[in-house]
Design a protein around this motif. Structure first.
Motif, PDB file in Angstrom:
ATOM      1  N   PRO A  27      -3.654   3.026   5.480  1.00  0.00           N
ATOM      2  CA  PRO A  27      -3.901   1.851   4.645  1.00  0.00           C
ATOM      3  C   PRO A  27      -2.615   1.239   4.091  1.00  0.00           C
ATOM      4  O   PRO A  27      -2.444   0.021   4.135  1.00  0.00           O
ATOM      5  N   VAL A  28      -1.719   2.082   3.603  1.00  0.00           N
ATOM      6  CA  VAL A  28      -0.489   1.564   3.008  1.00  0.00           C
ATOM      7  C   VAL A  28       0.335   0.831   4.065  1.00  0.00           C
ATOM      8  O   VAL A  28       0.854  -0.260   3.823  1.00  0.00           O
ATOM      9  N   ASP A  29       0.409   1.405   5.250  1.00  0.00           N
ATOM     10  CA  ASP A  29       1.124   0.747   6.340  1.00  0.00           C
ATOM     11  C   ASP A  29       0.530  -0.627   6.636  1.00  0.00           C
ATOM     12  O   ASP A  29       1.253  -1.598   6.855  1.00  0.00           O
ATOM     13  N   ILE A  65      -1.170  -2.519   4.578  1.00  0.00           N
ATOM     14  CA  ILE A  65      -0.874  -3.408   3.454  1.00  0.00           C
ATOM     15  C   ILE A  65       0.559  -3.904   3.546  1.00  0.00           C
ATOM     16  O   ILE A  65       0.843  -5.087   3.381  1.00  0.00           O
ATOM     17  N   GLN A 119       0.889 -11.467  -0.883  1.00  0.00           N
ATOM     18  CA  GLN A 119       0.161 -12.170   0.179  1.00  0.00           C
ATOM     19  C   GLN A 119      -0.570 -13.398  -0.350  1.00  0.00           C
ATOM     20  O   GLN A 119      -0.636 -14.425   0.296  1.00  0.00           O
ATOM     21  N   CYS A 121       1.725  -1.170  -3.389  1.00  0.00           N
ATOM     22  CA  CYS A 121       0.622  -1.793  -2.656  1.00  0.00           C
ATOM     23  C   CYS A 121       0.101  -3.018  -3.393  1.00  0.00           C
ATOM     24  O   CYS A 121      -0.191  -4.050  -2.788  1.00  0.00           O
ATOM     25  N   TRP A 181       9.338   3.149   1.112  1.00  0.00           N
ATOM     26  CA  TRP A 181       8.157   3.603   1.851  1.00  0.00           C
ATOM     27  C   TRP A 181       8.560   4.072   3.250  1.00  0.00           C
ATOM     28  O   TRP A 181       8.160   5.147   3.689  1.00  0.00           O
ATOM     29  N   TYR A 194      -8.845  -2.171   2.751  1.00  0.00           N
ATOM     30  CA  TYR A 194      -7.733  -1.562   3.483  1.00  0.00           C
ATOM     31  C   TYR A 194      -7.950  -0.061   3.698  1.00  0.00           C
ATOM     32  O   TYR A 194      -7.174   0.586   4.387  1.00  0.00           O
ATOM     33  N   GLY A 195      -8.966   0.481   3.050  1.00  0.00           N
ATOM     34  CA  GLY A 195      -9.257   1.889   3.247  1.00  0.00           C
ATOM     35  C   GLY A 195      -8.875   2.770   2.065  1.00  0.00           C
ATOM     36  O   GLY A 195      -9.094   3.972   2.092  1.00  0.00           O
ATOM     37  N   LEU A 196      -8.290   2.169   1.046  1.00  0.00           N
ATOM     38  CA  LEU A 196      -7.995   2.929  -0.177  1.00  0.00           C
ATOM     39  C   LEU A 196      -9.192   2.792  -1.110  1.00  0.00           C
ATOM     40  O   LEU A 196      -9.224   1.939  -1.991  1.00  0.00           O
ATOM     41  N   SER A 235       2.413  -5.813  -3.037  1.00  0.00           N
ATOM     42  CA  SER A 235       2.316  -6.376  -1.692  1.00  0.00           C
ATOM     43  C   SER A 235       1.087  -7.273  -1.553  1.00  0.00           C
ATOM     44  O   SER A 235       1.148  -8.338  -0.931  1.00  0.00           O
ATOM     45  N   LYS A 238       8.006   7.676   4.589  1.00  0.00           N
ATOM     46  CA  LYS A 238       6.954   7.793   5.601  1.00  0.00           C
ATOM     47  C   LYS A 238       7.463   8.456   6.885  1.00  0.00           C
ATOM     48  O   LYS A 238       6.822   9.379   7.403  1.00  0.00           O
ATOM     49  N   ILE A 264       3.136   4.711  -5.130  1.00  0.00           N
ATOM     50  CA  ILE A 264       2.734   3.983  -3.929  1.00  0.00           C
ATOM     51  C   ILE A 264       1.764   2.858  -4.274  1.00  0.00           C
ATOM     52  O   ILE A 264       1.870   1.741  -3.783  1.00  0.00           O
TER      53      ILE A 264
END
Lengths: 108, 108
Positions: free
Chosen positions: A99-101, A103, B22, B15, B93, B37-39, B18, B97, B11
């Motif tokens: 998810p972070v990627d 975003i 947008q 997010c 990140w 986004y899945g979070l 970010s 990562k 993190i």
DNA sequence: ATAAGCTACCTTGTTATACAAAGTAGCTTA
DNA sequence: TAAGCTACTTTGTATAACAAGGTAGCTTAT
């Protein structure tokens, strides 16, 4: 406290579990391995408390062994619970990384 | 406190920066976007304190606007400092990562 | 009308963790 | 005998996610 320090919370512990999983190792060497992976300047003030914590939670067990050069080393290896915790870390890492990627790449 | 909570430290803030980058948006919608986004299950108790903190640090500025349906919304957008902070987050990140991914994939 | 349920915001207290900083001590080499 | 590396440990601090609670506007069904 730095942004990196904050972002490493919880992650560093999983990384150390993963490194120990690959091969039994000791605190000082873990700091070297982390460096090699690109996580530089992780201080002993971070690593040893994590090792003690993991040991207390019975996720790893330590054993003193003589060194051929220098002081004795405390080698750690994962317990069965440690293997479980490592799996859980992998899952959580993927559940956060993807998810972070998305975003990050959407936005920037 | 959950492993995920720990791992999200630092993190989540990036997010949210970010997402605001947008498009200007407001707290409640941010929670929906994070979900998409899945979070999932990022509570308002996490989001609003972050927004207030970011505002205090002058990384975002807020503006109340009427809603066509429901209470007023506080729309946020990035300041110049916010754009800088976002770039720094992207760098950090990636710097975390990639090593972590390598450690994870090496180990198992 | 009015209750339910969603939208939308804010605050307080808890818990956990990375890390700086300092200390201890063994071994090797100059 | 001193310097420098190896190696482990402890104490204190800063900070962030989040649970839990609160406030209030708007819409829809009863």
């Amino acid at each position: 406290m730095s942004l990196r320090s904050q972002m490493l919370k919880g992650i560093l512990e999983g990384c150390i579990l993963s490194i120990i999983h690959q091969q039994p190792t000791y605190g000082y060497e873990i700091s070297v391995i982390l460096q090699e992976y690109g996580l530089e300047n992780i201080s002993e003030g971070s690593i040893y408390p994590i090792l003690l914590r993991l040991q207390k939670e019975k996720l790893i067990i330590g054993e003193m062994r003589k060194s051929e050069s220098g002081p004795k080393r405390k080698y750690y290896q994962l317990t069965e619970d440690g293997n479980e915790a490592l799996k859980e870390f992998y899952l959580q890492w993927e559940a956060i990384k993807n998810p972070v990627d998305n975003i990050v790449h959407q936005g920037g």
